[in-house]
Design a protein around this motif. Structure first.
Motif, PDB file in Angstrom:
ATOM      1  N   SER A  44      32.392  37.926  41.988  1.00 50.55           N
ATOM      2  CA  SER A  44      33.247  39.050  42.388  1.00 50.55           C
ATOM      3  C   SER A  44      34.045  38.707  43.643  1.00 50.55           C
ATOM      4  N   ASP A  45      33.398  38.057  44.595  1.00 46.52           N
ATOM      5  CA  ASP A  45      34.087  37.694  45.841  1.00 46.52           C
ATOM      6  C   ASP A  45      35.250  36.745  45.579  1.00 46.52           C
ATOM      7  N   LEU A  46      35.110  35.859  44.611  1.00 42.31           N
ATOM      8  CA  LEU A  46      36.185  34.922  44.293  1.00 42.31           C
ATOM      9  C   LEU A  46      37.394  35.648  43.708  1.00 42.31           C
ATOM     10  N   LEU A  47      37.146  36.702  42.953  1.00 39.51           N
ATOM     11  CA  LEU A  47      38.258  37.507  42.436  1.00 39.51           C
ATOM     12  C   LEU A  47      38.959  38.262  43.561  1.00 39.51           C
ATOM     13  N   VAL A  48      38.168  38.908  44.410  1.00 38.06           N
ATOM     14  CA  VAL A  48      38.747  39.652  45.531  1.00 38.06           C
ATOM     15  C   VAL A  48      39.479  38.705  46.481  1.00 38.06           C
TER      16      VAL A  48
ATOM     17  N   ARG B 212      33.520  49.464  36.562  1.00 42.08           N
ATOM     18  CA  ARG B 212      34.426  49.873  35.484  1.00 42.08           C
ATOM     19  C   ARG B 212      35.742  50.295  36.104  1.00 42.08           C
ATOM     20  N   ALA B 213      36.791  49.646  35.680  1.00 41.04           N
ATOM     21  CA  ALA B 213      38.108  49.943  36.241  1.00 41.04           C
ATOM     22  C   ALA B 213      39.172  49.567  35.232  1.00 41.04           C
ATOM     23  N   GLY B 214      40.233  50.344  35.210  1.00 41.51           N
ATOM     24  CA  GLY B 214      41.344  50.038  34.329  1.00 41.51           C
ATOM     25  C   GLY B 214      42.118  48.822  34.806  1.00 41.51           C
ATOM     26  N   VAL B 215      43.038  48.370  33.950  1.00 48.63           N
ATOM     27  CA  VAL B 215      43.845  47.198  34.277  1.00 48.63           C
ATOM     28  C   VAL B 215      45.033  47.608  35.131  1.00 48.63           C
ATOM     29  N   ARG B 216      45.161  46.990  36.288  1.00 51.25           N
ATOM     30  CA  ARG B 216      46.326  47.150  37.170  1.00 51.25           C
ATOM     31  C   ARG B 216      46.908  45.771  37.381  1.00 51.25           C
TER      32      ARG B 216
ATOM     33  N   GLN C 227      38.312  38.918  28.303  1.00 49.99           N
ATOM     34  CA  GLN C 227      38.905  40.208  27.959  1.00 49.99           C
ATOM     35  C   GLN C 227      37.884  41.333  28.048  1.00 49.99           C
ATOM     36  N   GLU C 228      36.592  41.007  27.868  1.00 50.77           N
ATOM     37  CA  GLU C 228      35.526  41.961  28.167  1.00 50.77           C
ATOM     38  C   GLU C 228      35.077  41.679  29.600  1.00 50.77           C
ATOM     39  N   PRO C 229      35.347  42.576  30.548  1.00 55.06           N
ATOM     40  CA  PRO C 229      35.253  42.220  31.975  1.00 55.06           C
ATOM     41  C   PRO C 229      33.897  41.733  32.453  1.00 55.06           C
ATOM     42  N   GLN C 230      32.791  42.205  31.858  1.00 55.71           N
ATOM     43  CA  GLN C 230      31.475  41.813  32.352  1.00 55.71           C
ATOM     44  C   GLN C 230      30.942  40.537  31.709  1.00 55.71           C
ATOM     45  N   GLU C 231      31.567  40.084  30.639  1.00 53.63           N
ATOM     46  CA  GLU C 231      31.020  38.943  29.903  1.00 53.63           C
ATOM     47  C   GLU C 231      31.027  37.636  30.693  1.00 53.63           C
ATOM     48  N   PRO C 232      32.021  37.353  31.553  1.00 49.06           N
ATOM     49  CA  PRO C 232      31.951  36.101  32.316  1.00 49.06           C
ATOM     50  C   PRO C 232      30.697  35.972  33.168  1.00 49.06           C
ATOM     51  N   PHE C 233      30.158  37.084  33.632  1.00 44.99           N
ATOM     52  CA  PHE C 233      28.948  37.024  34.445  1.00 44.99           C
ATOM     53  C   PHE C 233      27.774  36.503  33.615  1.00 44.99           C
ATOM     54  N   ILE C 234      27.686  36.942  32.364  1.00 43.61           N
ATOM     55  CA  ILE C 234      26.613  36.475  31.487  1.00 43.61           C
ATOM     56  C   ILE C 234      26.821  35.004  31.145  1.00 43.61           C
ATOM     57  N   GLY C 235      28.071  34.632  30.855  1.00 45.11           N
ATOM     58  CA  GLY C 235      28.350  33.247  30.518  1.00 45.11           C
ATOM     59  C   GLY C 235      28.006  32.294  31.648  1.00 45.11           C
ATOM     60  N   LEU C 236      28.310  32.679  32.884  1.00 47.39           N
ATOM     61  CA  LEU C 236      28.000  31.806  34.009  1.00 47.39           C
ATOM     62  C   LEU C 236      26.524  31.859  34.376  1.00 47.39           C
ATOM     63  N   TRP C 237      25.881  33.000  34.191  1.00 49.03           N
ATOM     64  CA  TRP C 237      24.425  33.072  34.409  1.00 49.03           C
ATOM     65  C   TRP C 237      23.712  32.085  33.489  1.00 49.03           C
ATOM     66  N   SER C 238      24.182  31.939  32.253  1.00 42.72           N
ATOM     67  CA  SER C 238      23.538  31.033  31.301  1.00 42.72           C
ATOM     68  C   SER C 238      23.799  29.567  31.634  1.00 42.72           C
ATOM     69  N   ARG C 239      24.770  29.316  32.499  1.00 42.54           N
ATOM     70  CA  ARG C 239      25.182  27.936  32.767  1.00 42.54           C
ATOM     71  C   ARG C 239      24.821  27.423  34.162  1.00 42.54           C
TER      72      ARG C 239
ATOM     73  N   ALA D 257      48.721  38.985  37.134  1.00 42.83           N
ATOM     74  CA  ALA D 257      47.298  38.955  37.461  1.00 42.83           C
ATOM     75  C   ALA D 257      46.742  40.354  37.297  1.00 42.83           C
ATOM     76  N   GLN D 258      45.550  40.453  36.697  1.00 41.07           N
ATOM     77  CA  GLN D 258      44.833  41.724  36.636  1.00 41.07           C
ATOM     78  C   GLN D 258      44.014  41.849  37.920  1.00 41.07           C
ATOM     79  N   LEU D 259      44.304  42.872  38.692  1.00 38.06           N
ATOM     80  CA  LEU D 259      43.721  42.981  40.034  1.00 38.06           C
ATOM     81  C   LEU D 259      42.327  43.592  40.030  1.00 38.06           C
ATOM     82  N   PRO D 260      41.485  43.159  41.001  1.00 36.55           N
ATOM     83  CA  PRO D 260      40.235  43.882  41.227  1.00 36.55           C
ATOM     84  C   PRO D 260      40.559  45.331  41.583  1.00 36.55           C
ATOM     85  N   PRO D 261      39.670  46.277  41.276  1.00 39.46           N
ATOM     86  CA  PRO D 261      38.275  46.067  40.896  1.00 39.46           C
ATOM     87  C   PRO D 261      38.026  45.707  39.432  1.00 39.46           C
TER      88      PRO D 261
END
Length: 377
Positions: A65-69, A180-184, A43-55, A169-173
């Motif tokens: 990002s490419d996987l989302l796009v 930073r982008a709103g939910v579409r 729900q916090e858009p940038q947090e998954p990047f930190i979680g996966l960096w730690s793993r 689905a919440q679309l990129p970006p």
């Protein structure tokens, strides 16, 4: 009575770290890591990047990002009615199994506002609006159907449509690295090009059984109450019972029955655990009813308040933030660690070293500043 060896808190901690890819960074792709974890809280858009960096070893945020796009990962409401990052395959397979829970939780939150609104009629109205294939914010969708229910708050209509009635689905970006982008929103069927799988025949629960296996692979050994706390779903004890012959059982210090996959890793409790920085709302903590294997009950509030935490010897021992120079969101900053207890000199050095690595990741190598406070606030 189901029995089995007793696993103490430290044994459960090391098992959790191993399953959550926090004992040793894994050589997995971001997609495979998300699949293994059963989804990443997002729900916090940038947090998954930190979680996966730690793993993950050599994690590239651009690959995520490419996987989302590329529509291989999807941001959607799923477990516990919160936004998760999940594989396209999982959202298609599991969304129908979550339908009743999503409706119940959203309807419970807006029970008074939605009194008299027929969910079927609301869903049909929302689908009619979204049939043009145009992504919309929740507010835009709510406004488009509001003439049918002029006395109902737009927020209640929008929440019910987006998080419960129409698989979205919440679309990129939204959710891309440093964006930073709103939910579409767009219906999952339109975004992925196929409908979600239909519900299983009454009296069967193949999705629940598959989720139980996946949960134990990523979180076990665990009780059925833990599985429900992670998923928010009812009926999972029956799913666990259906696969009982595939499982082994243990007990925790409270006497609860814990289920597990027989060949899943359960490291020696004395296995050293490295310092790890976790993002807000990480499922390594939220994914249990009894969280004492990784966080003290006295600090449990941190797991629901959105605090970013630091694991020392496998347990939540500090919080962390980034203090930006000049206060700007994108300005360079210092990773600042606030311990919940006194750290030894060796622990402080390990926290500082991992903090510098995190700071470099967050700044693309431009900054490695870290500050570790002396003790609890």
């Amino acid at each position: 009575m189901t029995g089995g060896p007793v696993l103490d808190t430290r044994a459960l901690n090391r098992a959790t770290l191993a399953r959550q890819l926090l004992l040793t960074r894994a050589d997995l792709s971001p997609r495979d890591a998300v699949a293994h974890l059963g989804g990443v809280q997002a729900q916090e858009p940038q947090e998954p990047f930190i979680g996966l960096w730690s793993r993950l070893r050599a994690f590239d945020p651009g690959a995520l990002s490419d996987l989302l796009v590329g529509r291989r990962l999807v941001r959607t409401h799923l477990m516990r009615r919160t936004v998760h990052l999940v594989t396209a395959e999982d959202v298609l397979a599991r969304r129908a199994r979550h339908d009743a829970m999503l409706r119940q939780r959203t309807g419970g939150t807006y029970r008074r506002e939605l009194a008299g609104v027929d969910p079927g009629e609301l869903a049909a109205a929302g689908r009619e609006v979204m049939a043009d294939g145009e992504p919309r914010s929740m507010a835009e969708l709510a406004r488009a159907v509001a003439h049918r229910w002029p006395d109902v708050p737009h927020r209640a209509l929008g929440e019910m449509l987006v998080s419960a009635l129409i698989p979205m689905a919440q679309l990129p970006p939204r959710g891309l690295w440093r964006t930073r982008a709103g939910v579409r929103n767009l219906p999952v069927a339109a975004w992925l090009g196929r409908d979600i799988d239909p519900p299983a025949p009454e009296g069967t629960d193949p999705v629940g059984e598959a989720m139980a296996r996946g949960y134990l692979a990523a979180f076990g050994p665990a009780a059925t109450a833990d599985l429900r706390a992670w998923s928010g779903l009812a009926g999972l004890p029956a799913a666990v019972a259906a696969i009982r012959d595939e499982l082994v059982s243990f007990r925790d210090a409270r006497g609860r029955v814990l289920w597990d996959l027989p060949d899943a890793p359960r490291p020696d409790p004395d296995t050293p655990a490295p310092v790890r920085f976790l993002p807000a709302f990480d499922n390594a903590i939220l994914g249990y009813d009894d969280r004492t294997r990784i966080i003290d009950d006295a600090d449990r509030r941190l797991s629901v308040d959105g605090a970013r935490v630091v694991l020392v010897d496998g347990r939540v021992t500090a919080t962390w933030t980034v203090e930006r120079d000049g206060g700007g969101r994108d300005a360079p900053g210092t990773v600042t660690v606030t311990p919940l207890r006194r750290l030894s000199r060796a622990e402080r050095e390990e926290v500082a070293e991992e903090g510098r690595t995190l700071a470099a990741f967050l700044s693309d190598g431009a900054d490695d500043r870290v500050r570790v406070a002396d003790g609890p606030p």
